[in-house]
Design a protein around this motif. Structure first.
Motif, PDB file in Angstrom:
ATOM      1  N   GLN A   1      28.373   9.103   0.852  1.00 47.26           N
ATOM      2  CA  GLN A   1      28.876   9.932   1.939  1.00 47.26           C
ATOM      3  C   GLN A   1      30.400  10.038   1.952  1.00 47.26           C
ATOM      4  O   GLN A   1      30.948  10.876   2.638  1.00 47.26           O
ATOM      5  CB  GLN A   1      28.393   9.386   3.282  1.00 47.26           C
TER       6      GLN A   1
ATOM      7  N   ASP B   1      28.887  16.683   0.973  1.00 46.16           N
ATOM      8  CA  ASP B   1      28.035  17.834   1.301  1.00 46.16           C
ATOM      9  C   ASP B   1      27.551  18.531   0.041  1.00 46.16           C
ATOM     10  O   ASP B   1      26.402  18.987  -0.035  1.00 46.16           O
ATOM     11  CB  ASP B   1      28.806  18.820   2.177  1.00 46.16           C
TER      12      ASP B   1
ATOM     13  N   GLN C   1      24.754  16.520  -1.377  1.00 45.95           N
ATOM     14  CA  GLN C   1      23.551  16.647  -0.555  1.00 45.95           C
ATOM     15  C   GLN C   1      22.829  17.959  -0.815  1.00 45.95           C
ATOM     16  O   GLN C   1      21.603  18.002  -0.952  1.00 45.95           O
ATOM     17  CB  GLN C   1      23.919  16.538   0.926  1.00 45.95           C
TER      18      GLN C   1
ATOM     19  N   ASP D   1      19.161  18.346  -2.302  1.00 46.52           N
ATOM     20  CA  ASP D   1      18.119  19.002  -1.522  1.00 46.52           C
ATOM     21  C   ASP D   1      17.422  20.103  -2.319  1.00 46.52           C
ATOM     22  O   ASP D   1      16.205  20.278  -2.223  1.00 46.52           O
ATOM     23  CB  ASP D   1      18.701  19.588  -0.231  1.00 46.52           C
TER      24      ASP D   1
END
Length: 395
Positions: A37, A100, A103, A107
């Protein structure tokens, strides 16, 4: 083919997405217990990079998470204006937080590949029919190909490449980033403060206005520390910035409790050849330079090219690896030096600081830098692989 990808930051999820969609059995292994993160914002500049993101099917999601490319406001110890760089300089055409980006890639690709967190490669042994891999967890498996997409400090590169074929050059600086409470209020600009050899900056988190992102850069010879020990890295930052003025004490107050920390040297990696047998390097593992001119974009484009050439060559991985390197080598060799990033962000002397501010404080110097950044992306001659609905189609 059964393919192992080491690393789940940017390059790894990108190539896993393409290869999994193509029909390969792909596993991504990542030493961290989950997607990282921490980190700073990364940007994409030029048609080449945006085209690849669009073909992957991730561009719309990334635009929804973009930071907006805040302008940079350089200030003095009293918080007064010194110099301002516009948003297009700092953020390119698309800027997102590195976390981001990871991620979104994860995804979109997790249905095409399996992810194994909290593990890493302990040994690699190539045979006539595959690569025998032993993991730190004790698990042992055999793969047709192994892709090292595990960054500047690549485990795959260390295990599979002789030391004499790899050049790791420390470029005299370190960078770190972490979250802090947004005590500055809603900011439309990132604030930056310099003293010779050091930079501290902070900007509001566009996803959560109660948080801000702090980043520091400092000049230093090579440091010895444990890359898995956050407390040790935090101690280095505190040692470097304790006593520095402006709002640095506020940034340091949040450091001990930070659960995510990005900390690394600004370095350059050069590898004589990006593949050896059934093992190939991708992104920073093979041609990395912290804050390099093509930056994160080269990892995304490299993943597209590697997967595309494997699609063209079928099981002839040697030909695919050669074509991949031919397409990417010239561009990254020209632009991935990265040697000026530390000096630009944290000039080492008062004279160098004044010279930087003078150069970028006038429109002519700024326009030259913007044009150079745009030109960098044209150095990649993007192959036109057959892509249908986000999938590479074998020709």
């Amino acid at each position: 083919m059964k393919i192992l990808v080491s690393g789940a930051s940017v390059a790894g999820p990108s190539v896993a997405l393409w290869l999994g969609r193509t029909g390969h059995e792909v596993t991504v292994v990542e030493i961290a217990p989950e997607l990282r993160q921490g980190g700073y914002a990364v940007d994409f500049r030029g048609e080449v990079f945006l085209t690849v993101l669009e073909r992957m099917g991730v561009l719309a999601d990334l635009k929804a998470r973009q930071t907006g490319g805040n302008a940079w406001q350089f200030v003095n110890a009293a918080g007064k204006h010194v110099m301002r760089l516009p948003a297009e300089f700092a953020g390119g055409e698309l800027e997102v937080l590195r976390s981001d980006l990871s991620q979104v890639l994860h995804d979109h690709g997790r249905g095409a590949a399996s992810y194994r967190f909290g593990d890493s490669i302990a040994s690699l042994q190539e045979t006539a029919t595959g690569v025998d891999v032993t993991f730190e967890s004790g698990l042992a498996e055999t793969y047709d190909l192994v892709i090292g997409a595990d960054g500047m400090h690549s485990v795959v590169r260390r295990l599979a490449w002789p030391a004499e074929q790899v050049t790791e050059r420390h470029l005299d600086y370190y960078v770190a980033g972490w979250e802090v409470p947004n005590t500055l209020g809603a900011l439309e600009e990132t604030l930056l403060y310099n003293v010779p050899g050091k930079l501290a900056c902070v900007g509001a988190d566009q996803r959560n206005t109660e948080l801000a992102q702090a980043m520091v850069v400092f000049k230093s010879p090579v440091l010895s520390y444990n890359r898995r020990n956050l407390d040790e890295q935090k101690a280095i930052i505190l040692d470097q910035f304790t006593g520095v003025g402006w709002r640095v004490p506020e940034l340091l107050e949040a450091l001990p409790s930070a659960t995510e920390l990005y900390f690394d040297s600004i370095s350059r990696v050069y590898v004589d050849r990006w593949s050896t047998g059934r093992i190939v390097l991708l992104g920073d593992a093979g041609y990395g330079a912290t804050f390099g001119a093509l930056g994160t974009g080269s990892a995304v484009v490299g993943a597209y090219v590697l997967a595309g050439e494997l699609g063209r060559a079928g099981t002839d991985y040697r030909t695919a690896f050669e074509r991949y390197e031919t397409v990417m080598r010239k561009a990254v060799s020209t632009t991935q030096d990265g040697s000026q990033a530390g000096r630009f962000l944290a000039p080492p002397t008062k004279f160098a600081l004044a010279a930087r501010n003078l150069t970028l404080g006038n429109r002519l110097g700024l326009n030259l830098m913007l044009k150079l950044a745009q030109k960098m992306s044209t150095l990649v001659d993007l192959p036109d692989y057959s892509v249908q609905e986000g999938q590479l189609v074998q020709e």
